[in-house]
Write an enzyme that holds these catalytic residues in place. Sequence first.
Site, mmCIF file in Angstrom:
data_model
loop_
_atom_site.group_PDB
_atom_site.id
_atom_site.type_symbol
_atom_site.label_atom_id
_atom_site.label_comp_id
_atom_site.label_asym_id
_atom_site.label_seq_id
_atom_site.Cartn_x
_atom_site.Cartn_y
_atom_site.Cartn_z
ATOM 1 C CE LYS A 207 39.299 52.790 48.917
ATOM 2 N NZ LYS A 207 38.115 53.121 47.988
ATOM 3 N NE ARG A 242 34.333 47.094 47.462
ATOM 4 C CZ ARG A 242 35.327 46.976 47.419
ATOM 5 N NH1 ARG A 242 36.074 47.713 47.995
ATOM 6 N NH2 ARG A 242 35.812 45.857 46.896
#
Length: 263
Positions: A207, A242
């Site tokens: 991210k 995840r």
Amino acid sequence: MGILNVTPDSFSDGGKFSGLNEAIQQVELMLSEGVDIIDIGGESTRPGSDSVAAGEQIRRVVPVIEAIRQQLNSDVLISIDTTLSEVAKAALDAGADIINDVSGGREDAAILTLAAQTGVPIILMHSQGMPKTMQDNPHYENVVQEVLDVLNESIEAALKAGVKKEAIAIDPGIGFAKRKQDNIDLLAHLDKLVSMGFPVLLGTSRKRFMGTICDVTEPSELVTATAVTTALGVMAGVQMFRVHDVKENRQAADVAWAIKQSR
């Protein structure tokens, strides 16, 4: 939890696995690297992305779920990454085991009823607004407490809909309507999420906020950074991660777990 985006526009791997053969090959790779859950999504939720109709999501995800169940000799768990009950039902009917709702049951309350009726686990994530605009101007006075409060609201709604407590997991929504410091603050206080008494899913993989810390713009160069957050998560009591890169994060989790066990 290994990410399988069967989308043309996901932030890190959009279009790479939208073909059925490519998707199955990626699942086989993740299985060889020690994945426990395959998280399949037919709608990108990256900042600025447009929503995708239920019918199109179903067209993208159901053939992949069916192929995994029919072609692979594996009892791997499959989660459906969607906010829509119609998509979740089609995925469960095709062989999925878990609902992963990034809206925390707020976009389509019927998804909570579906989870209750089927008895499948549901993961409730924190976010604000829709992916299209969620990063325009997110603001928190106390991000940790506010995320806890909203997650509590989602949990209460799920319980009221008939979902059993043991079927609920939570996700702080790293990168969803969060500023860089918000994400860092949440990662620094993962123990507070864990103390809520529900399994916690952490989704930091590749991210952007880590790129700003590391001065990196290419998401695929953030594998090591992601693994660091996985190790920190294990030490804080997080149970699910995840990720795009299963092997590296599995190693980080296993080493962190061995250390944690020796405390």
